[in-house]
Design a protein around this motif. Structure first.
Motif, mmCIF file in Angstrom:
data_model
loop_
_atom_site.group_PDB
_atom_site.id
_atom_site.type_symbol
_atom_site.label_atom_id
_atom_site.label_comp_id
_atom_site.label_asym_id
_atom_site.label_seq_id
_atom_site.Cartn_x
_atom_site.Cartn_y
_atom_site.Cartn_z
ATOM 1 N N ALA A 20 0.909 -1.238 0.070
ATOM 2 C CA ALA A 20 0.084 0.249 0.000
ATOM 3 C C ALA A 20 1.023 1.268 -0.092
ATOM 4 C CB ALA A 20 -0.866 0.077 1.262
ATOM 5 N N ILE A 21 1.922 1.213 0.666
ATOM 6 C CA ILE A 21 2.784 2.646 0.719
ATOM 7 C C ILE A 21 3.586 2.759 -0.637
ATOM 8 C CG2 ILE A 21 4.990 3.421 1.788
ATOM 9 C CD1 ILE A 21 4.167 1.932 4.395
ATOM 10 N N GLN A 22 3.983 1.360 -1.167
ATOM 11 C CA GLN A 22 4.515 1.399 -2.494
ATOM 12 C C GLN A 22 3.732 2.246 -3.601
ATOM 13 O OE1 GLN A 22 5.749 -2.657 -2.915
ATOM 14 N NE2 GLN A 22 7.722 -2.095 -1.805
ATOM 15 N N THR A 23 2.215 2.179 -3.651
ATOM 16 C CA THR A 23 1.609 2.895 -4.400
ATOM 17 C C THR A 23 1.793 4.271 -4.544
ATOM 18 O OG1 THR A 23 -0.209 3.121 -2.768
ATOM 19 C CG2 THR A 23 -0.319 1.042 -3.981
ATOM 20 N N LYS A 24 2.227 4.912 -3.392
ATOM 21 C CA LYS A 24 2.472 6.173 -3.499
ATOM 22 C C LYS A 24 1.069 7.082 -3.574
ATOM 23 C CE LYS A 24 7.124 6.323 -4.687
ATOM 24 N NZ LYS A 24 8.356 6.748 -5.946
ATOM 25 N N GLN A 25 0.211 6.371 -3.753
ATOM 26 C CA GLN A 25 -1.148 6.919 -3.220
ATOM 27 C C GLN A 25 -1.448 7.971 -1.757
ATOM 28 O OE1 GLN A 25 -3.754 7.318 -5.362
ATOM 29 N NE2 GLN A 25 -3.198 5.956 -7.032
ATOM 30 N N PRO A 26 -1.339 9.111 -2.027
ATOM 31 C CA PRO A 26 -1.434 10.045 -0.504
ATOM 32 C C PRO A 26 -2.177 9.368 0.557
ATOM 33 C CG PRO A 26 -1.438 11.501 -2.525
ATOM 34 C CD PRO A 26 -1.687 10.268 -2.915
ATOM 35 N N LYS A 27 -3.442 9.147 0.278
ATOM 36 C CA LYS A 27 -4.351 8.551 1.356
ATOM 37 C C LYS A 27 -3.747 7.402 1.814
ATOM 38 C CE LYS A 27 -8.332 11.414 0.245
ATOM 39 N NZ LYS A 27 -9.705 11.584 0.025
ATOM 40 N N LEU A 28 -3.684 6.368 0.925
ATOM 41 C CA LEU A 28 -3.142 5.004 1.123
ATOM 42 C C LEU A 28 -1.710 5.160 2.248
ATOM 43 C CD1 LEU A 28 -3.709 2.831 -1.790
ATOM 44 C CD2 LEU A 28 -4.901 2.786 0.515
ATOM 45 N N VAL A 29 -0.899 6.033 1.559
ATOM 46 C CA VAL A 29 0.534 6.117 2.411
ATOM 47 C C VAL A 29 0.235 6.553 3.734
ATOM 48 C CG1 VAL A 29 2.623 7.239 2.332
ATOM 49 C CG2 VAL A 29 1.773 6.508 0.188
ATOM 50 N N VAL A 30 -0.502 7.603 4.079
ATOM 51 C CA VAL A 30 -0.807 8.100 5.306
ATOM 52 C C VAL A 30 -1.557 6.999 6.291
ATOM 53 C CG1 VAL A 30 -2.144 9.969 6.693
ATOM 54 C CG2 VAL A 30 -0.757 10.688 4.661
ATOM 55 N N GLY A 55 12.378 -4.664 5.028
ATOM 56 C CA GLY A 55 13.059 -3.367 4.387
ATOM 57 C C GLY A 55 12.049 -2.282 4.520
ATOM 58 N N PHE A 56 11.395 -1.960 5.505
ATOM 59 C CA PHE A 56 10.548 -0.917 5.819
ATOM 60 C C PHE A 56 11.339 0.289 5.840
ATOM 61 C CE2 PHE A 56 6.593 -3.535 6.387
ATOM 62 C CZ PHE A 56 5.862 -2.559 5.874
ATOM 63 N N VAL A 57 12.538 0.356 6.598
ATOM 64 C CA VAL A 57 13.460 1.543 6.545
ATOM 65 C C VAL A 57 13.743 2.004 5.203
ATOM 66 C CG1 VAL A 57 15.702 2.492 7.383
ATOM 67 C CG2 VAL A 57 14.299 1.298 8.856
ATOM 68 N N ASP A 58 14.047 1.057 4.073
ATOM 69 C CA ASP A 58 14.343 1.489 2.808
ATOM 70 C C ASP A 58 13.283 2.033 2.210
ATOM 71 O OD1 ASP A 58 15.889 -0.932 3.860
ATOM 72 O OD2 ASP A 58 17.063 -0.505 1.854
ATOM 73 N N GLN A 59 12.007 1.457 2.590
ATOM 74 C CA GLN A 59 10.904 2.274 1.999
ATOM 75 C C GLN A 59 10.385 3.366 2.431
ATOM 76 O OE1 GLN A 59 9.231 0.362 -0.690
ATOM 77 N NE2 GLN A 59 8.223 2.497 -0.592
ATOM 78 N N LEU A 60 10.544 3.504 3.622
ATOM 79 C CA LEU A 60 10.285 4.893 4.220
ATOM 80 C C LEU A 60 11.315 5.907 3.806
ATOM 81 C CD1 LEU A 60 9.299 3.815 7.931
ATOM 82 C CD2 LEU A 60 7.723 4.601 6.259
ATOM 83 N N VAL A 61 12.696 5.429 3.616
ATOM 84 C CA VAL A 61 13.387 6.743 3.256
ATOM 85 C C VAL A 61 13.290 6.971 1.578
ATOM 86 C CG1 VAL A 61 15.799 7.172 2.676
ATOM 87 C CG2 VAL A 61 15.067 6.022 4.851
ATOM 88 N N SER A 62 12.818 6.030 0.810
ATOM 89 C CA SER A 62 12.530 6.161 -0.427
ATOM 90 C C SER A 62 11.273 6.968 -0.555
ATOM 91 C CB SER A 62 12.193 4.883 -1.134
ATOM 92 O OG SER A 62 11.868 4.852 -2.419
ATOM 93 N N ILE A 63 10.229 6.755 0.188
ATOM 94 C CA ILE A 63 9.145 7.585 -0.092
ATOM 95 C C ILE A 63 9.498 8.906 0.478
ATOM 96 C CG2 ILE A 63 6.672 7.899 1.159
ATOM 97 C CD1 ILE A 63 6.639 6.029 -0.873
ATOM 98 N N LEU A 64 10.271 9.178 1.547
ATOM 99 C CA LEU A 64 10.297 10.474 2.194
ATOM 100 C C LEU A 64 11.017 11.467 1.374
ATOM 101 C CD1 LEU A 64 10.199 11.711 4.920
ATOM 102 C CD2 LEU A 64 12.542 11.045 5.276
ATOM 103 N N PHE A 65 11.954 10.779 0.142
ATOM 104 C CA PHE A 65 12.565 11.773 -0.653
ATOM 105 C C PHE A 65 12.322 11.647 -2.058
ATOM 106 C CE2 PHE A 65 15.417 11.314 2.974
ATOM 107 C CZ PHE A 65 15.309 12.691 3.505
ATOM 108 N N SER A 66 11.026 11.069 -2.411
ATOM 109 C CA SER A 66 10.484 10.816 -3.397
ATOM 110 C C SER A 66 9.936 12.246 -4.299
ATOM 111 C CB SER A 66 9.280 9.816 -3.704
ATOM 112 O OG SER A 66 8.837 9.659 -4.885
#
Length: 335
Positions: A211-221, A245-256
């Motif tokens: 769900a986080i990987q979709t980068k859909q704002p409401k889904l991510v939040v 790999g949640f740290v990797d994913q969060l960092v990736s989202i953070l600076f996308s």
């Protein structure tokens, strides 16, 4: 007096009639709204309650309290109609039924009444409807029932509702359905040990990751909100989160570049919560390839001093403090 007068006026006007209260909370809101229109600079006239007015008010209150169970039974009956599962049918009545049920079950007593009349399986079955509007409505009602309601959680879980919600989150083509399902899942899971274990057993964290990987704002939040709950609740899932790999994913989202500000704020909070509660997570955050300190400082330059980003700014500063402190600690250990 003003209640009688304004409700009588409402009965003579179609627009106002649609706004008449449907439950006790709605009645309170209605009275508050009407009172706000009164001239409070002048003393209110004392009016003796006549027998007619007393009967009127007693009828209104009795209607709210006595007819709710009957009304909910009628609403449930509409949700068992074959049209619910016929893609070609008009389901406007069923949409309205779900909306009304949602209003009722905000009161925990009515949620309990709904359970006693075996209404939970009916609501859960609507999740299988081909009509997206009904799926969204059912998910909303399930979330409303379970939010801060242990009885609701305990009696929803045996109905296979968690797996159904996870499937919607993972496979649906309508982002709004996914968001509503994630809302229901969050309400179903939080503060229930039984639900937390089931979530873990059903690989719920994998669904959150996707769900986080979709980068859909409401889904991510909403996904990161639930993730933060688990991070703060217990340590037993943190190894799992790191290995996935949640740290990797969060960092990736953070600076996308294509992510929204609210998602950045929630992801920063997650990294802070992980870093301050789990040393292995802190070590992950300091991996050189992330260049996290530099990235956070750059973001800080962009948002600093803007009230709109105050929460995110605070989270970034707190995370930087943790990262800098650990760097200094490692330097001292080397010396």
């Amino acid at each position: 007096y003003f209640l009688e007068q304004n409700m009588a006026e409402g009965n003579n006007d179609q627009g106002n009639r649609e706004r008449l209260p449907k439950n006790l909370q709605g009645l309170l809101n209605f009275c508050t709204e009407i009172t706000a229109r009164e001239d409070t600079t002048q003393p209110s006239p004392a009016v003796e309650l006549s027998q007619e007015r007393r009967e009127f008010l007693e009828k209104v209150l009795a209607g709210f309290q006595g007819d709710v169970a009957k009304c909910m039974a009628n609403l449930l009956k509409k949700l068992t109609d074959p049209s619910v599962f016929d893609i070609n049918s008009d389901v406007s009545e069923q949409e309205e039924a779900l909306e009304q049920l949602g209003e009722y079950v905000e009161d925990i007593n009515y949620a309990i009444d709904l359970f006693k009349m075996n209404g939970f399986p009916t609501i859960v079955n609507v999740l299988d409807s081909p009509h997206y509007s009904l799926q969204k409505g059912a998910a909303q009602v399930i979330g409303d029932i379970c939010q801060n309601n242990e009885m609701g959680q305990q009696n929803m879980l045996p109905l296979n509702v968690m797996q159904k919600l996870l499937n919607i989150i993972d496979n649906h083509s309508d982002p709004e359905c996914m968001v509503k399902a994630l809302y229901a899942l969050s309400c179903l899971t939080r503060e229930s040990e039984m639900a937390e274990k089931m979530f873990s057993d059903l690989s719920g964290f994998c669904y959150l990751m996707r769900a986080i990987q979709t980068k859909q704002p409401k889904l991510v939040v909403k996904s990161v909100f639930l993730l933060n709950y688990f991070i703060g609740k217990t340590d037993k899932y943190k190894d799992t989160l790191l290995s996935m790999g949640f740290v990797d994913q969060l960092v990736s989202i953070l600076f996308s570049e294509d992510i929204d500000d609210t998602s950045r704020e929630y992801c920063t909070l997650s990294l802070y919560n992980l870093s301050t509660s789990y040393d292995k997570a802190l070590q992950e955050c300091q991996r050189p390839e992330f260049n996290l300190v530099f990235q956070l400082n750059e973001r800080l330059k962009t948002i600093s001093g803007n009230d709109q980003y105050q929460e995110e700014e605070n989270y970034i500063k707190s995370l930087l403090e943790v990262l800098h402190f650990n760097d200094e600690k490692e330097d001292d250990d080397i010396r």
